[in-house]
Design a protein around this motif. Structure first.
Motif, short mmCIF file in Angstrom:
data_model
loop_
_atom_site.label_atom_id
_atom_site.label_comp_id
_atom_site.label_asym_id
_atom_site.label_seq_id
_atom_site.Cartn_x
_atom_site.Cartn_y
_atom_site.Cartn_z
N PRO A 39 -72.70 94.46 86.98
CA PRO A 39 -73.31 92.51 87.26
C PRO A 39 -73.90 92.38 88.74
N ASN A 40 -74.26 90.79 88.57
CA ASN A 40 -75.04 90.61 89.07
C ASN A 40 -74.07 90.18 90.46
N ALA A 41 -73.89 90.85 91.90
CA ALA A 41 -73.82 91.13 93.20
C ALA A 41 -74.97 91.53 94.45
N LYS A 42 -73.45 91.16 94.96
CA LYS A 42 -75.27 91.16 96.64
C LYS A 42 -74.66 92.87 96.75
N PRO A 43 -75.61 93.36 97.22
CA PRO A 43 -75.17 95.10 97.88
C PRO A 43 -73.33 95.05 98.90
N CYS A 44 -72.90 96.15 98.09
CA CYS A 44 -71.27 95.83 98.44
C CYS A 44 -70.78 96.94 97.82
N LYS A 45 -69.73 97.69 99.08
CA LYS A 45 -68.96 98.84 98.72
C LYS A 45 -67.67 98.52 99.35
N ARG A 46 -67.08 98.28 98.69
CA ARG A 46 -65.39 97.96 98.33
C ARG A 46 -64.57 98.87 97.61
N ARG A 47 -63.37 98.61 97.06
CA ARG A 47 -62.23 99.96 96.68
C ARG A 47 -61.05 98.44 96.06
N PHE A 48 -60.78 98.84 95.37
CA PHE A 48 -59.11 98.03 95.32
C PHE A 48 -58.40 98.68 94.29
N THR A 49 -57.40 98.53 94.28
CA THR A 49 -55.91 99.28 93.27
C THR A 49 -55.47 98.32 92.74
#
Length: 610
Positions: A410-420
């Motif tokens: 998707p159109n998104a900025k650089p990031c490193k994220r984790r979700f539960t």
């Protein structure tokens, strides 16, 4: 025996591949544009202006490379007289500008001349063609979206939102300059139509598939869009504040400059100067020249609802479909041969680079090198997940986002994220300390494949897959998370759309050689007829060869569509390896286990910063 040629005029080189009627390769030839770098001031085939973002390629370089390579083939006694048909591909989107003298110059071109690039130089109003790497059209992108009201409306009409590399904005930028070169421009073309023009000796229009990369074609009708055509002459009523009458006149003039859109069966005979110099048969047929991605799909036995996944530095997914579902986050093109078929193209920035960063973290922890440890962990994590995962249970499922670069889809900025995800608490973002590197090895591969699946499913034809126990449980798991609809790139679809699977998936590119990674992708896609790793070089040139062979096929074969025709002749044994599952159980079962994560990813993407 007859031969067929496929040209591939790319950014850095020209390739010519010759094939026999049975699709087998006869011979290959190539010339690198660096041979001419001192003469033309190019580097890797282009001239780049870092201040303005302009990137161009000299048209004379293309001509000199073509003549030089053909001359070398002649010296090696290539049997030009046996060539029955020619097609090929070029770098997409690049624009070429002609003077009014182009037709006369081609008609009088001397086959004995050794400098066709000089003989035709005055036929080009601008000496340089725009290149797909160009980023100088920011203002023009705004104008194109304004002309139809929004990026979404432009996408709905042309199959793509406005892009830097697309031809329409490139033409408008040159028109805006109102230079002497622009005032001398009588005809407009793309690099692909330029090659078609040179091979036929006749001014040729833009092939219908390549025309989809201009932001000027109404993709549903297959004809130029008049509102958008007026833009390239700076006379659009909404953007340039001229009258409707001036807009209509500008659109008419732009149509004449571009010529009619070239249809799949619109072929011409080879130019006389090529016959005279090289000994081509004068009945040799030139079939329409297309863009590189479109030629790639013609090099493989792809049917509708099949996918081609290119796993390189970036990840590209090509899909053949009967459904026209445009999105601002990807592209839709007309198939260059098959009427009623579209090619969807997803282009992700974060492919191999993101995977390699996680691999390096694994290697740092275990003091190892290469991919062996990463692959071992990936397979172990999937085996572990298989023991506890039930298709209808979504509790404590995890999804990761790994974008070292800003992402397009998707159109998104650089990031490193984790979700539960938990049924009790909803989505919860995890801190880095909560996720072990071993889990991340699985999460990154999963997330990349899930993103592709999330977007591919609505484009697949037909209804939902079979109403088996596994599919019913998969649907139940998905609807527990999202309700009755899944939102993808701001568009909502029925959950039934995500119960569909592609027919076959073909994997190419550097990472396709990694069995562990490809197996995970393949399990998540759940292709009904299987996944296949493909080893095929020179795909663009081969696609041109195959297209020429098909165009010249015997009359008794005319009942076959291109997809079925090539599937009957393609060398599966020599080019394709079947991908085995990373898990035990039927394909449908392994595919079903990821349905809840499709829904979770759709929720996660809503929280990303654009």
């Amino acid at each position: 025996m007859s031969l067929y040629l496929g040209f591939d005029l790319s950014t850095q080189q020209l390739k010519i591949v010759a094939c026999n009627e049975d699709l087998s390769t006869h011979s290959k030839y190539a010339i690198n544009f660096d041979e001419f770098s001192d003469k033309y001031g190019t580097r890797k085939g282009v001239i780049a202006n870092e201040d303005t973002g302009e990137v161009v390629s000299p048209v004379s370089l293309f001509l000199e490379a073509i003549q030089t390579l053909l001359d070398r083939m002649k010296k090696e006694n290539f049997p030009f007289g046996r060539v029955k048909g020619i097609s090929g591909s070029c770098q997409q989107h690049g624009t070429v500008y002609y003077t009014s003298g182009i037709s006369d110059s081609l008609a009088s071109l001397d086959g004995d001349s050794d400098k066709w690039y000089a003989d035709l130089a005055d036929s080009f109003s601008f000496p340089n063609a725009s290149n797909w790497q160009d980023r100088s059209t920011e203002k023009e992108l705004e104008d194109f979206e304004k002309a139809l009201g929004s990026a979404e409306e432009l996408c709905r009409a042309t199959g793509s939102k406005a892009h830097f590399r697309f031809s329409g904005p490139q033409i408008r930028r040159r028109a805006r300059g109102d230079s002497k070169e622009w005032r001398n421009t009588s005809h407009l073309g793309l690099v692909a139509s330029f090659l078609d023009t040179f091979l036929t000796g006749q001014l040729r229009g833009v092939e219908i598939g390549e025309a989809c990369g201009t932001n000027l074609l109404d993709i549903k009708s297959g004809d130029w869009n008049d509102e958008l055509l007026s833009l390239i002459l700076m006379k659009n009523s909404r953007v340039d504040h001229v009258s409707k009458e001036e807009e209509a006149e500008a659109a008419k003039q732009a149509r004449e400059m571009l010529g009619p859109v070239v249809q799949p069966d619109d072929c011409k005979h080879i130019a006389k100067y090529l016959v005279g110099r090289y000994g081509f048969d004068e009945q040799c047929v030139i079939w329409p020249i297309t863009g590189d991605n479109l030629a790639t799909i013609m090099s493989l036995p792809l049917n509708k609802d099949d996918l081609l996944v290119s796993m390189g530095t970036s990840t590209t997914v090509l899909l053949l479909t009967e459904k026209y579902i445009p999105s601002v986050n990807y592209h839709m093109f007309r198939h260059p041969v098959c009427r009623g078929i579209y090619m969807g193209m997803l282009c992700y920035c974060n492919g191999a680079l993101a995977r390699e960063q996680l691999r390096d973290e694994v290697n740092e922890k275990y003091s190892t090198n290469g991919w062996d440890k990463f692959d071992e962990i990936l397979e172990s994590e999937f085996a572990k997940d298989e023991e506890v995962k039930q298709p209808e249970k979504a509790a404590d499922e995890r999804v990761g986002i790994y974008f070292p670069l800003g992402e397009i889809i998707p159109n998104a900025k650089p990031c490193k994220r984790r979700f539960t995800y938990s049924e009790k608490t909803g989505l919860v973002e995890l801190s880095k300390e909560d996720v072990a590197v071993e889990q991340e090895a699985a999460l990154i591969i999963e997330s990349q494949a899930l993103s592709c699946r999330l977007r591919v499913c609505p484009m697949l034809g037909g209804g939902r897959d079979t109403k088996s126990f596994e599919v019913e449980k998969a649907l139940e798991a998905l609807e527990k998370i999202v309700g009755q609809e899944v939102t993808v790139d701001h568009v909502s679809y029925s959950t039934d759309e995500f119960m569909k699977r592609p027919k076959s998936v073909y994997y190419v590119g550097g990472s396709s050689k990694n069995e562990s990674i490809v197996r995970v992708f393949n399990d998540i896609f759940g292709a009904r007829k299987g996944g296949y790793r493909v080893e095929i070089g020179d795909a663009c040139a081969l696609g041109g060869c195959f297209r020429a062979i098909w165009g010249c096929r015997p009359h008794e074969e005319h009942g076959l569509g291109f997809e079925d025709w090539i599937k009957e002749r393609f060398d599966f044994a020599g080019n394709v390896d079947r991908v085995e599952s990373a898990r035990s159980g039927a394909v449908e079962q392994t595919w079903a286990r990821f349905s809840d994560k499709v829904g979770i990813l759709s929720l996660v993407e809503k929280q990303l910063e654009t």
